[in-house]
Write a protein that holds these residues in place. Structure first.
Motif, PDB file in Angstrom:
ATOM      1  N   GLN A  96      61.241  63.444  13.045  1.00 34.84           N
ATOM      2  CA  GLN A  96      59.850  63.119  13.317  1.00 34.84           C
ATOM      3  C   GLN A  96      59.687  61.749  13.969  1.00 34.84           C
ATOM      4  O   GLN A  96      58.939  61.588  14.909  1.00 34.84           O
ATOM      5  CB  GLN A  96      59.100  63.159  11.990  1.00 34.84           C
ATOM      6  CG  GLN A  96      57.636  62.846  12.099  1.00 34.84           C
ATOM      7  CD  GLN A  96      56.935  63.128  10.784  1.00 34.84           C
ATOM      8  OE1 GLN A  96      57.348  63.986  10.015  1.00 34.84           O
ATOM      9  NE2 GLN A  96      55.873  62.408  10.531  1.00 34.84           N
ATOM     10  N   ASP A  97      60.425  60.770  13.430  1.00 37.14           N
ATOM     11  CA  ASP A  97      60.216  59.404  13.886  1.00 37.14           C
ATOM     12  C   ASP A  97      61.462  58.910  14.623  1.00 37.14           C
ATOM     13  O   ASP A  97      62.442  58.525  14.000  1.00 37.14           O
ATOM     14  CB  ASP A  97      59.921  58.526  12.664  1.00 37.14           C
ATOM     15  CG  ASP A  97      59.623  57.095  13.070  1.00 37.14           C
ATOM     16  OD1 ASP A  97      59.711  56.791  14.276  1.00 37.14           O
ATOM     17  OD2 ASP A  97      59.310  56.293  12.180  1.00 37.14           O
ATOM     18  N   ALA A 100      62.887  55.516  13.576  1.00 38.85           N
ATOM     19  CA  ALA A 100      63.646  55.443  12.333  1.00 38.85           C
ATOM     20  C   ALA A 100      64.977  56.159  12.438  1.00 38.85           C
ATOM     21  O   ALA A 100      65.892  55.886  11.668  1.00 38.85           O
ATOM     22  CB  ALA A 100      62.824  56.032  11.196  1.00 38.85           C
ATOM     23  N   ALA A 101      65.093  57.068  13.405  1.00 41.06           N
ATOM     24  CA  ALA A 101      66.307  57.883  13.480  1.00 41.06           C
ATOM     25  C   ALA A 101      67.428  57.197  14.247  1.00 41.06           C
ATOM     26  O   ALA A 101      68.556  57.669  14.250  1.00 41.06           O
ATOM     27  CB  ALA A 101      65.990  59.226  14.122  1.00 41.06           C
ATOM     28  N   LEU A 102      67.121  56.078  14.898  1.00 41.35           N
ATOM     29  CA  LEU A 102      68.147  55.368  15.657  1.00 41.35           C
ATOM     30  C   LEU A 102      68.558  54.107  14.911  1.00 41.35           C
ATOM     31  O   LEU A 102      67.712  53.402  14.367  1.00 41.35           O
ATOM     32  CB  LEU A 102      67.595  54.998  17.037  1.00 41.35           C
ATOM     33  CG  LEU A 102      67.330  56.191  17.961  1.00 41.35           C
ATOM     34  CD1 LEU A 102      66.443  55.775  19.134  1.00 41.35           C
ATOM     35  CD2 LEU A 102      68.639  56.771  18.464  1.00 41.35           C
ATOM     36  N   ASP A 103      69.859  53.842  14.906  1.00 45.12           N
ATOM     37  CA  ASP A 103      70.322  52.613  14.284  1.00 45.12           C
ATOM     38  C   ASP A 103      69.923  51.440  15.188  1.00 45.12           C
ATOM     39  O   ASP A 103      70.327  51.387  16.344  1.00 45.12           O
ATOM     40  CB  ASP A 103      71.844  52.668  14.105  1.00 45.12           C
ATOM     41  CG  ASP A 103      72.366  51.470  13.325  1.00 45.12           C
ATOM     42  OD1 ASP A 103      71.739  50.389  13.402  1.00 45.12           O
ATOM     43  OD2 ASP A 103      73.383  51.602  12.636  1.00 45.12           O
ATOM     44  N   PRO A 104      69.115  50.496  14.668  1.00 44.36           N
ATOM     45  CA  PRO A 104      68.594  49.422  15.522  1.00 44.36           C
ATOM     46  C   PRO A 104      69.652  48.483  16.076  1.00 44.36           C
ATOM     47  O   PRO A 104      69.390  47.785  17.046  1.00 44.36           O
ATOM     48  CB  PRO A 104      67.634  48.663  14.593  1.00 44.36           C
ATOM     49  CG  PRO A 104      68.064  49.014  13.208  1.00 44.36           C
ATOM     50  CD  PRO A 104      68.616  50.410  13.292  1.00 44.36           C
ATOM     51  N   VAL A 105      70.829  48.437  15.482  1.00 46.83           N
ATOM     52  CA  VAL A 105      71.786  47.416  15.908  1.00 46.83           C
ATOM     53  C   VAL A 105      72.860  47.922  16.869  1.00 46.83           C
ATOM     54  O   VAL A 105      73.743  47.158  17.259  1.00 46.83           O
ATOM     55  CB  VAL A 105      72.431  46.675  14.710  1.00 46.83           C
ATOM     56  CG1 VAL A 105      71.348  46.084  13.816  1.00 46.83           C
ATOM     57  CG2 VAL A 105      73.356  47.559  13.918  1.00 46.83           C
ATOM     58  N   TYR A 106      72.786  49.187  17.256  1.00 49.52           N
ATOM     59  CA  TYR A 106      73.724  49.671  18.270  1.00 49.52           C
ATOM     60  C   TYR A 106      72.955  50.167  19.485  1.00 49.52           C
ATOM     61  O   TYR A 106      71.830  50.650  19.358  1.00 49.52           O
ATOM     62  CB  TYR A 106      74.596  50.798  17.703  1.00 49.52           C
ATOM     63  CG  TYR A 106      75.562  50.301  16.664  1.00 49.52           C
ATOM     64  CD1 TYR A 106      76.777  49.726  17.035  1.00 49.52           C
ATOM     65  CD2 TYR A 106      75.255  50.367  15.311  1.00 49.52           C
ATOM     66  CE1 TYR A 106      77.654  49.240  16.092  1.00 49.52           C
ATOM     67  CE2 TYR A 106      76.131  49.878  14.353  1.00 49.52           C
ATOM     68  CZ  TYR A 106      77.330  49.318  14.747  1.00 49.52           C
ATOM     69  OH  TYR A 106      78.189  48.826  13.818  1.00 49.52           O
ATOM     70  N   ASP A 110      76.080  53.489  22.746  1.00 53.49           N
ATOM     71  CA  ASP A 110      77.024  53.507  21.612  1.00 53.49           C
ATOM     72  C   ASP A 110      76.797  54.719  20.729  1.00 53.49           C
ATOM     73  O   ASP A 110      77.742  55.368  20.272  1.00 53.49           O
ATOM     74  CB  ASP A 110      76.818  52.270  20.726  1.00 53.49           C
ATOM     75  CG  ASP A 110      77.547  51.051  21.281  1.00 53.49           C
ATOM     76  OD1 ASP A 110      78.485  51.239  22.054  1.00 53.49           O
ATOM     77  OD2 ASP A 110      77.143  49.924  20.925  1.00 53.49           O
ATOM     78  N   GLN A 111      75.522  54.996  20.467  1.00 59.66           N
ATOM     79  CA  GLN A 111      75.214  56.072  19.521  1.00 59.66           C
ATOM     80  C   GLN A 111      75.495  57.444  20.130  1.00 59.66           C
ATOM     81  O   GLN A 111      75.854  58.379  19.419  1.00 59.66           O
ATOM     82  CB  GLN A 111      73.772  55.928  19.014  1.00 59.66           C
ATOM     83  CG  GLN A 111      73.592  54.572  18.311  1.00 59.66           C
ATOM     84  CD  GLN A 111      72.256  54.360  17.625  1.00 59.66           C
ATOM     85  OE1 GLN A 111      71.819  55.184  16.838  1.00 59.66           O
ATOM     86  NE2 GLN A 111      71.610  53.239  17.901  1.00 59.66           N
ATOM     87  N   TYR A 151      69.136  48.632  23.639  1.00 56.85           N
ATOM     88  CA  TYR A 151      68.971  48.926  22.220  1.00 56.85           C
ATOM     89  C   TYR A 151      67.691  49.717  21.991  1.00 56.85           C
ATOM     90  O   TYR A 151      66.758  49.641  22.811  1.00 56.85           O
ATOM     91  CB  TYR A 151      68.939  47.628  21.419  1.00 56.85           C
ATOM     92  CG  TYR A 151      70.268  46.934  21.410  1.00 56.85           C
ATOM     93  CD1 TYR A 151      71.232  47.260  20.456  1.00 56.85           C
ATOM     94  CD2 TYR A 151      70.596  45.995  22.384  1.00 56.85           C
ATOM     95  CE1 TYR A 151      72.475  46.651  20.461  1.00 56.85           C
ATOM     96  CE2 TYR A 151      71.841  45.386  22.402  1.00 56.85           C
ATOM     97  CZ  TYR A 151      72.773  45.714  21.439  1.00 56.85           C
ATOM     98  OH  TYR A 151      74.011  45.116  21.443  1.00 56.85           O
ATOM     99  N   HIS A 153      65.069  49.228  20.313  1.00 61.96           N
ATOM    100  CA  HIS A 153      63.787  48.512  20.365  1.00 61.96           C
ATOM    101  C   HIS A 153      63.348  48.210  21.788  1.00 61.96           C
ATOM    102  O   HIS A 153      62.211  47.810  22.010  1.00 61.96           O
ATOM    103  CB  HIS A 153      63.851  47.234  19.523  1.00 61.96           C
ATOM    104  CG  HIS A 153      64.672  46.133  20.142  1.00 61.96           C
ATOM    105  ND1 HIS A 153      66.029  46.041  19.965  1.00 61.96           N
ATOM    106  CD2 HIS A 153      64.332  45.094  20.937  1.00 61.96           C
ATOM    107  CE1 HIS A 153      66.489  44.987  20.623  1.00 61.96           C
ATOM    108  NE2 HIS A 153      65.479  44.391  21.224  1.00 61.96           N
ATOM    109  N   GLN A 154      64.256  48.386  22.743  1.00 61.29           N
ATOM    110  CA  GLN A 154      63.881  48.140  24.132  1.00 61.29           C
ATOM    111  C   GLN A 154      63.287  49.384  24.798  1.00 61.29           C
ATOM    112  O   GLN A 154      62.902  49.332  25.953  1.00 61.29           O
ATOM    113  CB  GLN A 154      65.105  47.641  24.914  1.00 61.29           C
ATOM    114  CG  GLN A 154      65.576  46.274  24.437  1.00 61.29           C
ATOM    115  CD  GLN A 154      66.919  45.890  25.029  1.00 61.29           C
ATOM    116  OE1 GLN A 154      67.967  46.334  24.579  1.00 61.29           O
ATOM    117  NE2 GLN A 154      66.895  45.073  26.062  1.00 61.29           N
TER     118      GLN A 154
END
Ligand SMILES: Nc1ncnc2c1ncn2[C@@H]1O[C@H](COP(=O)(O)OP(=O)(O)O)[C@@H](O)[C@H]1O
Ligand code: SF4
Ligand SMILES: [Mg+2]
Lengths: 325, 341
Positions: A96-97, A100-106, A110-111, A151, A153-154
Motif C-alpha cells: 500500500q505504502d 514504507a516498503a523501501l529501505d530508506p538507506v539504500y 541497490d534494492q 535514494y 526519498h529523492q
C-alpha cells in the motif's frame, strides 16, 4: 491453466484476547495471466490472505489450515528456504505504502540488484545493474540511468510506487500480489499505476491479485473478482457478471455504495453496521446482522460457497441454496 | 554530494567551536574570581609558619592583588594568543600540564568505548532477535548496569578481580617496575613501538578494570537503545517487503534492519565517547589513573584556574569532535541527511 489454487485456507491471529479468524476457510483459484480483484471492506481479511500466499503473515498470525497450491505444489508444505526462493522470484508483492516498503538507506538500484542477485547468484553485479536500469525504464521512470543511483526519498510518491513495481518485476514473477497499491496516491497517479500494471501483466504474462476496497478499480481493470466478508469469500465470478448482476446481498450493498461506476466515490462505506469482530464472529452467515434479506436459517447455518449458472460464478448465501432446491 | 556535505559540516563545527572555547574560558575565569579562596592560600594551605608578608609577595608575583578588571584584561590578552596561563600548582604552562595527562584519558576512553560497543551491539541484536526470556534477561541486566554509578562498578570490580581473585592490577597505568619511552603517551602504543611486550601486557592489564567501569554503564544504555530501535525497525514495512523480495534472513537483519537501527544509536554513542574523553574523575581517582578528569578536579580544589580552563577547553574540543564524528557517521550511513542545506 490454474496458477494458484487456495483450498480451505484458514489464517488466524492468536492474540491475547482471543483467536482472530481473519481468513476462515477460503477457497479460490487464479488463472495464469488473469487480473483478479479481491474486494471487501477494511478488516475483512484481504491483506491476511495476500500475506499468507507468501507465508509472510505477521505474528501472532499463523496459517491454521488448508493448502495453497502454486503450479501444483503445496507451498505451505515447503521448507522455509524453498519458500524464500519463491518470494520475489515467482511470486512478488507490492504494498500500500511505497514509502514504507523501501529501505530508506539504500538506493533504488541497490534494492533491485539485491533482489535479482538473491535469486540469481550467477548473474554479475554489472549485469544486474544494467537490468535494474532496464526495469526502471519498463515501469516508466524517466532518466532511469541516473535515478537508479538515487535514494527512495529523492523520488515522488508515484515514482516510488513505480520503483516498487520495478523491484517486484525484477525476476519476472508469475504472480504479482498488489495490496491496495494506489491507496496513498492521488487519482491521476492511481490510474497511471494501474494502467501500467495492466500493460505489464499482458507484456510479461503474469497474473495479478489486486487487493482493493475500491469497486471502481475492480470494474475498470480486473477480469474476475472475489468478494470477501469477515474472513469468508462470499462471491466470485467474472467481473462483468458480478458487477452487473450481483447475487450476494453484501456485494449488492457494496455496489449500492457507488453513485456512478468507476468514480473515486466507489468507496465501500454505505452498508449500515460494521464488520464484526473476527475473534467472535456471528453464528450462521457472518453477514446476517447487517443483511436486509436475512431469513430463517441465516443466524443458524453457515452458507457454503456454491456454483451458480454462469462462468465460474459462485456465491455463499442461503437465498440461492433455496432457489436451487 | 557527500564530499561537499562533509566539508560544510566540518567547517560549521570548527567555526562554531571557537566562540564556545572562548566563552567557556571566560566563564571559568569569572567563576573563579568569585569563589572564595585564591591559588596562593590554597597552595600554602595549613602551613602556619608562613608569614603574611610572604603571602602578599606571592599574590603580587601572580598579579592576584590587581583589581578584577585588570586581571580579566590580561587574561583576555593571553587567551587571544592561545595561552591560558601558568599553573600555580606546577609552575608550568597550564596547557602543557593538561596535554601531558591527555593520552591517559584518551587511551582509557578508547578502551571504554570498545568495551561498550563490544558488549552492547551483540547483546542488543541478540535481545531484539530472540525476544522472550533472553530479551527480558538482557533488558534487566541493562537496567542494573545503567543504574549502578561507575565508581560503584569500579569498587565492585576491584573487590572481585583485584582483591579477591588477584588477577588484575587495580592502580596506575603500568607496573611500577616497568618504564617505557614516552613517544605517543599511549602506553600500549608506546610499548608496541618499543617492541616491549612486557609493557604492552602490563598496560593492557591495567586498563581493563577502569575501561570496564566506564564502559559498562555506557554499554547498558546503548544496549537498550539499540534493542528498542532494532525491534521497531524489524516491525517496519520495508523489512516485510525485504522478506517478500526473497532476501535471506541474514541480509534482512544485518543489511537492512541493523543499519537502520544503528543510525539513531550513533548520537548516543558519540555522547558517551564525549564523556569518556573529558575524563571521569571517579574512575580515574579509584584506579589512580593519571588522567585529565582527576587533574581538573584537583585543580579546582587548588583554585588553579589556568589548569581548569585548559582542561575545560580541551573537553569542549573533544565534545565537539565526538559530535562531529557522529555527524559524519550519520551522513555516511543515512542518505536522507545528505544534500539538505
Ligand atoms: N497482527 C494482528 N493481530 C491481531 N489481529 C489482526 C492482526 N492483523 C490483522 N488482524 C485482524 O485480522 C482481520 C483482517 O485484517 P486484514 O487482513 O488486514 O484485513 P483487510 O486487509 O481486509 O483490511 C482484522 O479483523 C484485523 O483486526
Ligand atoms: S445467507 Fe442470509 S444473512 Fe447471509 S447474506 Fe444470504 S440472506 Fe443475508
Ligand atoms: Mg488490508
Amino acid at each position: 491453466m490454474t496458477l494458484l489454487e487456495i483450498r480451505d485456507l484458514k489464517v488466524y491471529y492468536y492474540a491475547f484476547d482471543g483467536v482472530v479468524k481473519a481468513v476462515d476457510g477460503v477457497s479460490l483459484e487464479l488463472e495464469s495471466g488473469e487480473f483478479f480483484g479481491l474486494i471487501g471492506e477494511s478488516g475483512c481479511g484481504k491483506s491476511t490472505l495476500g500475506n499468507a500466499i507468501l507465508r509472510l503473515v505477521p505474528p501472532p498470525g499463523r496459517v491454521a489450515g488448508g493448502s495453497i497450491y502454486f503450479q501444483g505444489e503445496d507451498i505451505l508444505q515447503l521448507p522455509e528456504d524453498r519458500m524464500r526462493e519463491i518470494r520475489g522470484d515467482r511470486i512478488s508483492m507490492i504494498f500500500q505504502d511505497p514509502t514504507a516498503a523501501l529501505d530508506p538507506v539504500y538506493t533504488i538500484g541497490d534494492q533491485i540488484v539485491e533482489t535479482i542477485l538473491a535469486h540469481n547468484p550467477e548473474v554479475s553485479r554489472k549485469d544486474a545493474e544494467a537490468r535494474a536500469i532496464e526495469l526502471l525504464k519498463l515501469v516508466g521512470i524517466p532518466g532511469a540511468e541516473a535515478r537508479v543511483h538515487e535514494y527512495p526519498h529523492q523520488f515522488s510518491g508515484g515514482m516510488r510506487q513505480r520503483a516498487v513495481i520495478a523491484i517486484a518485476l525484477a525476476n519476472n514473477p508469475e504472480l504479482l500480489i498488489a495490496d491496495e497499491p494506489t491507496t496513498n496516491l492521488d487519482v491521476t497517479i492511481e490510474a497511471q499505476i494501474l494502467t501500467l500494471l495492466d500493460e505489464l501483466r499482458r507484456k510479461l504474462n503474469m497474473s495479478i491479485l489486486l487487493i482493493t476496497h475500491n469497486i471502481g478499480i475492480v470494474a475498470e481493470y480486473t477480469d474476475r473478482v472475489g468478494v470477501m466478508y469477515a474472513g469468508k469469500l462470499v462471491e466470485v465470478g467474472r467481473t462483468v457478471d458480478v458487477l452487473t448482476d450481483p447475487k450476494h446481498p453484501y456485494t449488492r450493498g457494496l455496489l449500492g455504495a457507488i453513485p456512478g461506476r468507476g468514480g473515486r466515490k466507489g468507496r465501500v462505506t454505505e452498508i449500515p453496521g460494521t464488520v464484526p469482530n473476527l475473534a467472535n464472529p456471528p453464528p450462521g452467515c457472518r453477514f446476517h446482522p447487517r443483511c436486509p434479506r436475512r431469513f430463517d436459517p441465516c443466524d443458524q447455518e453457515e452458507p457454503a460457497l456454491v456454483p451458480l449458472p454462469g462462468e465460474g460464478r459462485m456465491v455463499a448465501c442461503h437465498l440461492y441454496r433455496r432457489l436451487e432446491s | 554530494m557527500l564530499d561537499s556535505d562533509l566539508l560544510r559540516l566540518i567547517g560549521r563545527r570548527i567555526v562554531g567551536l571557537i566562540p564556545v572555547m572562548f566563552g567557556i574560558a571566560i566563564i571559568v575565569f569569572l567563576v573563579f574570581s568569585f569563589v572564595p579562596g585564591d591559588p596562593v592560600t590554597m597552595l600554602i594551605g595549613k602551613q602556619s609558619d608562613v608569614s603574611e608578608e610572604f603571602i602578599q609577595q606571592l599574590r603580587h608575583k601572580y598579579g592576584l592583588d590587581r583589581p578584577l578588571y585588570v586581571r580579566f584584561f590580561y587574561f583576555l590578552r593571553q587567551l587571544i594568543h592561545g595561552d591560558v596561563g601558568i599553573s600555580y600548582q606546577f609552575n608550568r604552562p597550564a596547557l602543557e600540564v593538561v596535554l601531558e595527562r591527555l593520552p591517559a584519558t584518551v587511551e582509557l576512553a578508547f578502551f571504554a568505548l570498545a568495551v561498550a560497543i563490544v558488549i552492547a551491539i551483540p547483546a542488543g541484536i541478540f535481545a531484539a532477535l530472540k525476544g522472550g526470556a533472553v530479551d527480558r534477561g538482557i533488558v534487566g541486566l541493562s537496567v542494573v548496569g545503567f543504574s549502578m554509578p561507575n565508581f560503584w562498578i569500579a569498587m565492585l570490580l576491584i573487590l572481585v578481580f583485584g582483591t579477591t581473585l588477584k588477577v588484575l592490577p587495580i592502580s596506575g597505568r603500568l607496573d611500577v617496575t616497568l618504564t617505557v619511552e614516552r613517544v605517543t603517551g599511549f602506553y600500549i602504543l608506546d610499548g608496541i613501538l618499543a617492541g616491549d611486550w612486557e609493557v604492552v601486557r602490563s598496560a593492557l592489564s591495567h586498563i581493563i578494570l577502569p575501561a570496564l567501569s566506564l564502559g559498562i554503564p555506557a554499554a547498558a544504555l546503548i544496549v537498550r537503545l539499540l534493542r528498542n530501535n532494532l525491534i521497531s525497525v524489524l516491525g517496519a514495512e520495508f523489512i516485510r517487503a525485504a522478506r517478500a523480495r526473497g532476501l535471506r534472513e541474514s541480509a534482512v537483519i544485518y543489511k537492512h534492519a541493523l543499519r537502520n537501527a544503528l543510525i539513531p544509536t550513533i548520537n548516543i554513542v558519540a555522547l558517551q565517547l564525549g564523556f569518556f574523553l573529558t575524563g571521569s574523575f571517579f574512575v580515574e581517582t579509584v584506579f589512580a589513573w593519571p588522567g585529565m578528569g582527576r587533574l581538573a578536579v584537583d585543580a579546582i580544589y587548588a583554585r588553579d584556574y589556568p589548569v581548569v580552563i585548559a582542561a575545560v577547553m580541551i573537553s569542549a574540543l573533544f565534545f565537539v569532535l565526538s559530535n562531529l564524528l557522529a555527524d559524519i557517521l550519520i551522513l555516511v550511513t543515512d542518505p536522507r541527511t545528505r544534500g539538505v542545506r
